[in-house]
Design an enzyme around this catalytic site. Sequence first.
Site, mmCIF file in Angstrom:
data_model
loop_
_atom_site.group_PDB
_atom_site.id
_atom_site.type_symbol
_atom_site.label_atom_id
_atom_site.label_comp_id
_atom_site.label_asym_id
_atom_site.label_seq_id
_atom_site.Cartn_x
_atom_site.Cartn_y
_atom_site.Cartn_z
ATOM 1 C CG HIS A 67 -1.675 1.212 1.483
ATOM 2 N ND1 HIS A 67 -1.293 2.144 2.430
ATOM 3 C CD2 HIS A 67 -2.800 1.701 0.910
ATOM 4 C CE1 HIS A 67 -2.159 3.135 2.437
ATOM 5 N NE2 HIS A 67 -3.074 2.894 1.516
ATOM 6 C CD GLU A 70 -2.567 2.550 -3.724
ATOM 7 O OE1 GLU A 70 -3.097 3.680 -3.656
ATOM 8 O OE2 GLU A 70 -2.978 1.569 -3.077
ATOM 9 C CG HIS A 71 -0.257 6.122 -0.615
ATOM 10 N ND1 HIS A 71 -0.755 7.185 0.093
ATOM 11 C CD2 HIS A 71 -1.239 5.175 -0.607
ATOM 12 C CE1 HIS A 71 -1.984 6.900 0.519
ATOM 13 N NE2 HIS A 71 -2.293 5.689 0.116
ATOM 14 C CD GLU A 142 -4.580 5.688 3.612
ATOM 15 O OE1 GLU A 142 -5.037 4.657 3.087
ATOM 16 O OE2 GLU A 142 -3.721 6.413 3.061
#
Length: 430
Positions: A67, A70-71, A142
């Site tokens: 993840h 991906e960012h 997040e």
Amino acid sequence: MKKQQYQRLNETIYEETLDNGLQVFVLPKKGFRQTYVNFTTRYGSIDSEFIVPRRQERIKVPDGIAHFLEHKMFEEEHGDVFMEFAKTGASANAFTTFDTTTYLFSSTVEVERNLEILLNFVQNPYFTDENVEKEKGIIGQEIKMYEDNPNWRVYFGLLQGLYGDYPVAIDIAGTIDSIAKITKETLYDCYYTFYHPSNMALFVVGDVDPARILHLVQANQSAKGYEAQAPIERFYPELPKQIARKRTESTLDISQPRVLFGFREQHIEPKPTARQKREAAMEVWMDCLFGRSSQHYQKLIDDGLTDQGFGSEYELTHLYGHSIFGGNSKRPEELILRVQNLLLEYADKGIDEADFLRSKKKAIGRFMALLDSPQGIANVYVSQKLRGLDVLTSLDVLQNLDLHDVNQTLREHVVDNTMAISLISPEKGK
């Protein structure tokens, strides 16, 4: 390009595997205004232990790194990729699941330019010590946001009950502590292992010319000089024989309790086609019992046990499988008991044939509606393809499904010692 025709659907998929291993799929949809493209790697949150091909070293990376990666891909040395898409009016995004990471855009104009942008930024990593440290703060926020989200908390509470420390029960975003261990070096290890074209697929759906799309992608890829890479060696712990715990409870600042419960598959079908059939059977009986038009769904609401947010879902891969039921409830214990008793009752006596036929028709209708959604068909087609399945054969699977298949699947799945419960209650005084 190979041409795969689906006569009953009146659809044609054009497919080509390039010299560097990239699989390219094009689904022309004459008259569609929007074109949707996704670029997917078979790499997700569960892939934390593997051999780095470049140096043949087995490593274990921090939770949440897929993840995190991906960012980071959207940041380039000379700016933000989102700005490039915005110049053409395209909408871009990305998402990470347990076993895939997808980058995508949708647009009504300048499709080829946007396709070049997508291919180029996903194949051009830019990580520095500084931008990695900066991202830790962003993703840390997040993670905290997810910790305060009752839907997310109750969902992973259930997975932890079903699987314990198995990777699917670990939050896709990781934890504050785990992402603190991420460095640009580990990001590059993950990138060069999993983002090789031979581990990826590109899907284009819209009013496009397949030959023209393929020519563009071939020219783009041949200019990048990828060397061949052997299949990736991944390592997963053995799936626990039993669920980790029957019940997981916590409190949160919410107005009413939220509960999820479900059953873990005891046996994972090794053949993709067998899993596809099982998913279809599960979809049908779950709709029979708890779909929005079912008598039991309405009775749960009428009796005040839940609200219209109550639902059910099923997930099955070559590594794990489980069902999930639940929603909001002011009387969660009664809701659990009612649903559990209904499941055991129907596992014993079987689904009624009229209900079976109704739910089977609904499942076929949902599948046909999917074909009219560029975003839906692209995401489902690629994720299933990377799992060894062709989603466009689902119509045949559903139509060949019979009542015996559905009832057998229900009996096999609803086993008391494979059930877990996750409950989030309001904090005291709320």
